[in-house]
Design a protein around this motif. Structure first.
Motif, short mmCIF file in Angstrom:
data_model
loop_
_atom_site.label_atom_id
_atom_site.label_comp_id
_atom_site.label_asym_id
_atom_site.label_seq_id
_atom_site.Cartn_x
_atom_site.Cartn_y
_atom_site.Cartn_z
N LEU A 95 -23.82 -30.26 15.40
CA LEU A 95 -24.51 -29.79 14.21
C LEU A 95 -23.90 -28.47 13.76
N ARG A 96 -23.46 -28.44 12.47
CA ARG A 96 -22.79 -27.24 11.95
C ARG A 96 -23.62 -26.52 10.89
N GLU A 97 -24.39 -27.27 10.13
CA GLU A 97 -25.09 -26.66 9.00
C GLU A 97 -26.54 -27.14 8.97
N VAL A 98 -27.45 -26.19 8.78
CA VAL A 98 -28.87 -26.48 8.61
C VAL A 98 -29.35 -25.73 7.39
N ASP A 99 -29.81 -26.47 6.39
CA ASP A 99 -30.30 -25.88 5.15
C ASP A 99 -31.69 -26.47 4.90
N LEU A 100 -32.71 -25.63 5.03
CA LEU A 100 -34.08 -26.12 4.97
C LEU A 100 -34.88 -25.38 3.92
N THR A 101 -35.68 -26.17 3.23
CA THR A 101 -36.69 -25.62 2.33
C THR A 101 -37.96 -26.41 2.61
N CYS A 102 -38.70 -25.95 3.61
CA CYS A 102 -39.89 -26.67 4.07
C CYS A 102 -41.06 -25.70 4.07
#
Length: 978
Positions: A874-881
């Protein structure tokens, strides 16, 4: 009301009590002069140290003072009663150390607190001090009437202080505040007496010195004589292991006219000591143990005759002493023990004797014992164990002379066979190591109809026992090598002990009180007949000769009747078959050899099969069980159950079970995990017979296929289905029949293709489904994306270990358009705003997952927990929660980009082992998390302790940062922020 009651009690006291109180003071003498008072009433005068005090009517001015004093004395008597009540409830050791005087017997059960006692003491101390001051001023002689009355009150206060307060307060503190041993108590009394004259007078009061115990002390004869002279009212004296025992004892008997108990141990006594006993008329208990008896004229070694003549002696013990002749003439003696004493002759004249112990008097002849015992017509208990010369003739003579004999012990008497002996009142009989006891002896014992306790130990000639005794309660049979047959009939029989009877073959018991039967290690036991209505526990462990037919004893249809609770332990049985309508509880713990079990007990509610590891076939037709656990029977191959009340059935671990017929219409839970041999036919019959199953676990049931799952049509109330670790290739029977299903577990179903899940998001199958587990399955990226987009009712989704998952992207350009969704999902399942109910998403260990992107449109979700740990690529985590509270990215070693644009409710962020994450990226990510409290950056080498300040500035709500180093020298550091 209390003051009026106390005043009424005090006014009723006679003036003689006050006069006696004055007489106890040193230097006070009473005169016999009589004078006339002011109004002609006669009164008496007391002369004390040259001053004259008159008892009579008091002046009105002094009535208040007199009432106050008497009220305090009344309270102090209550204190004494409270002390004595506490002493009565104390231990035996404290009772012997602190005897309660008869004149202070309590009629009240109330107790007095320490604060109350302290208050009373303070009140008396103030009066006492004023009294002493005034007394020093008026010491010159008889003055005015007012001064005389004040002196009278001072003397009264002095009297009450000594006798009422100190006496009772010392007793109160010793029992309630400082409970101590007798010896320590006497030492403290001596320390109390060294305080002052008043305290000495109280500490030397005879009340505290009625029981004198000098065991293991070295007291001189002079000091002992002083004590004897001072405390002539002592009632108990213990001189165990004290030098000069004889001299001290004779001094005590001459001085203590009220001596009741005398204990002597390990001393040297002359025969003249026994002649001096008559000088102690109150003596009721005399105990002499391990003493050396000698003639003062001839010296030690020449033993003499002992003659004891006493009219009030009730209890006499002469233990472990060497004597020539014992002659007793005690008309009131009730208990006599000569245990372990050596003597040649014995003469008794004790018509009131009830208990006689002659055990281990091996040198006494048969005729001497007979003649001695026959002089005691009221004898109730006789112990002649180890009296080797006792014969049956002696027993017959004793039986005729002592008709009330109820307890008899003739153990270790080789000449006793008990034949032709009739003891109709006998209740307890002990026969240990009696070689002459045979089966013929049992006929004589059977005439003792009142017998309650019977013991046969080491009787090597005894071969059979047949008794019908209505009062027999306890029988003990130990080490009877020739014992073969046992037949007992007693409605009150409650205990049977049979041990090491290697030849025992037949047992027949009839009893209404027997609850536990233990016949362990009876290797020859072959026949067992029981009629015991209350029998609960049967232990026949290691009775290897018993056959399977023994179970007929415990079944209906034969004469036996039993209780509704059984504990059956028969390790040698291979088959157990029981048929009982009254049986409620059954324990077969320990039946380790049982391979076949057949129960037909309609009211059976509890069954314990612990330790039945070899059970292969089980039939429960019909039983009243509500729950049944057969998971502890790994060898089980065939099962048949007919239980109308059964709710829970556990078959976990029955890996060899291939045939199962379960007819339980009320069954709600069936756990058959790891039952690999269950076929479709057995499962189909079970499902048809149990339509109310709500929870069905078929994990690792690899032999069940699509045909077996088609029988799910019978289970219309099914809400939980576990098909993990199976080889299923189609789930269509589940989608067609389980409309109420809420939880579906498909973990590790490697043969499932993506198309197997089409019905979930295309046909809107399983509308009530809330939890779905696809961990470690072969489901691919496409199927997962469709599930996340269309299955809006899912609350919990588990994708752990899904190696085919590459990207977790919602709402991006790569996701489906509205037209695509219409084509994939039915019109009634296209997601609307705020319809997605997903709260927990687990993607732990998805090794090929590279990107997670949840844009702002994901606010439709209720996602509160997201786990992506151990996703190493896993390289990228982009969250809008908006609802996210916990995010776990531990050990995502390739993570470089972390964006938390709108996660205002995030509280816990786990970044342990994210070695590629930089401090700038982290600072930017948490700056939007206004509620973040916990941050874990363990093993993040690019984030140093010096950066904690910037992190706190970026996220003011941060409270805890967990950080540390890497390698073997790693030490966890917890940094608390306030």
């Amino acid at each position: 009301m209390a003051d009026r009651r106390m005043k009424a009690i005090v006014e009723e006291e006679e003036e003689e009590e006050e006069e006696e109180a004055f007489a106890r003071l040193p230097g006070v003498r009473l005169s016999s002069r009589t004078c006339t008072g002011e109004e002609g009433a006669p009164s008496r005068e007391v002369v004390a140290k040259g001053e004259i005090f008159t008892f009579g009517e008091r002046r009105e001015s002094d009535e208040a003072t007199a009432w106050d004093l008497k009220r305090k004395r009344f309270e102090m008597f209550n204190l004494g009663r409270a002390c004595e009540n506490t002493a009565a409830s104390s231990s035996a050791a404290e009772e012997s150390a602190l005897p309660v005087a008869s004149e202070y017997n309590s009629q009240s059960s109330s107790t007095l607190s320490e604060n109350k006692a302290t208050y009373i003491l303070s009140q008396f101390s103030r009066h006492f001090c004023r009294g002493n001051t005034q007394d020093s001023k008026d010491r010159g002689g008889v003055g005015k009437d007012k001064s005389d009355n004040r002196n009278v009150e001072d003397v009264k206060i002095h009297t009450y202080m000594m006798d009422d307060i100190l006496h009772k307060f010392i007793l109160f503190t010793s029992i309630n505040i400082f409970p101590i041993s007798f010896l320590f108590w006497k030492k403290n009394l001596c320390r109390v007496g060294a305080t002052c004259k008043e305290w000495r007078a109280v500490s030397t009061h005879e009340y505290f010195w009625r029981r004198l115990k000098f065991e293991n002390t070295r007291i001189s004869q002079k000091n002992f004589a002083i004590i004897c002279h001072r405390y002539r009212n002592a009632t108990e004296l213990n001189l165990s292991n004290v030098p000069n025992t004889c001299m001290l004892a004779r001094e005590a008997m001459a001085s203590f006219r009220h001596l009741e108990t005398l204990i002597l141990e390990r001393g040297v006594l002359s025969y003249k000591f026994f002649h001096a006993l008559s000088a102690c008329p109150a003596l009721s208990t005399l105990s002499i143990s391990e003493a050396t008896i000698y003639d003062e004229d001839k010296g030690i070694g020449d033993y003499e005759n002992i003659f004891i003549h006493h009219d009030r002696l009730r209890d006499l013990q002469i233990l472990k002493c060497y004597l020539v002749c014992v002659s007793l003439r005690c008309c009131r003696l009730q208990t006599l023990s000569l245990k372990h004493s050596t003597m040649m002759r014995l003469k008794l004249h004790c018509p009131q004797l009830h208990v006689f112990d002659l055990s281990s008097c091996r040198d006494l002849g048969d005729f001497l014992i007979r003649s001695a015992v026959m002089t005691c017509p009221l004898l109730a208990s006789l112990d002649m164990s180890s009296c080797t010369y006792v014969s049956d003739e002696t027993l017959r003579e004793i039986a005729s002379a002592c008709p009330n004999l109820s307890a008899l012990d003739v153990s270790y008497c080789p000449n006793v066979s008990f034949e032709s002996v009739r003891l109709p009142m006998l209740t307890e009989l002990k026969l240990h190591t009696c070689d002459s006891i045979t089966s013929a002896s049992i006929g004589a014992i059977s005439h003792s109809r009142m017998l309650e306790v019977l013991q046969f130990h080491n009787c090597c000639q005894l071969s059979s026992i047949s008794l019908d005794l209505p009062h027999l309660r306890d029988i003990s049979l130990v080490h009877l090598p020739k014992f073969v047959y046992l037949n007992l009939r007693s409605p009150k029989l409650a205990s049977i002990k049979a041990s090491r009877c290697s030849a025992l073959q037949h047992v027949s018991i009839i009893s209404n009180a027997l609850q536990k039967l233990v016949l362990e290690k009876q290797e020859s036991l072959a026949t067992l007949s029981l009629q015991c209505q209350n029998l609960i526990d049967v232990d026949l462990d290691n009775c290897v000769s018993l056959t399977n037919s023994i179970c007929q004893v415990f079944s209906e249809g034969v004469v036996a009747q039993f209780s509704d609770h059984w504990f059956l332990i028969i390790a040698s049985l291979s088959m157990v078959e029981l048929n009982s309508h009254s049986l409620v509880s059954l324990s077969l713990v320990g039946c380790s050899s049982m391979s076949v079990l057949q129960l037909s007990c309609p009211n059976l509610q509890k069954l314990n099969l612990d330790g039945c590891d070899l059970l292969k076939r089980a039939s429960f037709c019909r039983v009243g069980l509500e729950s049944l656990n057969l998971g502890i029977c790994p060898m089980l191959t065939s099962l048949q159950i007919e239980a109308p009340q059964l709710l829970i059935l556990e078959l976990t671990g029955c890996g060899m079970l291939s045939q199962a017929l379960v007819n339980c219409p009320r069954l709600t839970s069936l756990d058959a995990r790891f039952c690999r041999e269950i076929k479709d036919g057995s499962f189909s019959r079970t499902a048809a017979s149990c339509p109310n199953i709500q929870s069905l676990i078929l994990s690792s049931c690899t032999s069940i296929g699509a045909d077996g799952l088609s029988s799910l049509c019978w289970l219309q109330q099914l809400t939980l289905l576990d098909l993990s670790y199976t080889h299923l290739m189609s789930l269509q029977p589940v989608f067609d029949n389980c409309l109420q299903l809420k939880i579906l577990n498909l973990s590790a179903c490697k043969n499932l293709a993506d198309s197997c899940l089409d019905a979930l998001y295309k046909e809107h199958a399983l509308p009530s489904l809330r939890e779905l587990d696809l961990s470690y399955s072969s489901v691919g990226q496409t199927a997962i994306s469709h599930l996340l987009s269309c299955c809006t009712n899912l609350v919990h989704l588990n994708l752990n270990g899904c190696t085919n998952l590459h990207d977790l992207v919602w709402g991006s350009s790569n996701s489906y358009s509205c037209e695509d969704l219409v084509e994939i999902c039915p019109s009634n399942s296209i997601p609307e705003e705020n319809e997605h109910l997903l709260e927990v998403l687990n993607c732990t260990g998805c090794s090929k997952l590279e990107k997670v992107f949840i844009p702002s449109m994901s606010n439709r979700f209720h996602l509160s927990k997201l786990s992506l740990k151990l996703s190493v690529n896993l390289r990228e985590v982009d969250l809008t929660c908006f609802a996210l509270r916990t995010l776990n990215l531990s050990n995502c070693s390739s993570l470089e980009i972390l964006k938390l644009k709108n996660c205002p409710r995030l509280i816990n962020l786990q970044l342990q082992g994210c070695s590629m994450l930089t401090k700038e990226n982290l600072e930017s990510a948490i700056s939007c998390c206004k509620m973040l409290v916990i941050l874990n950056v363990n093993c993040c080498p690019k984030i140093k302790a010096a950066d904690f300040g910037r992190l706190c500035a970026a996220c003011p709500s941060l409270k805890h940062i967990y950080a540390g180093g890497m390698g073997s020298s790693y030490q966890r550091i917890i940094h608390y922020l306030t």
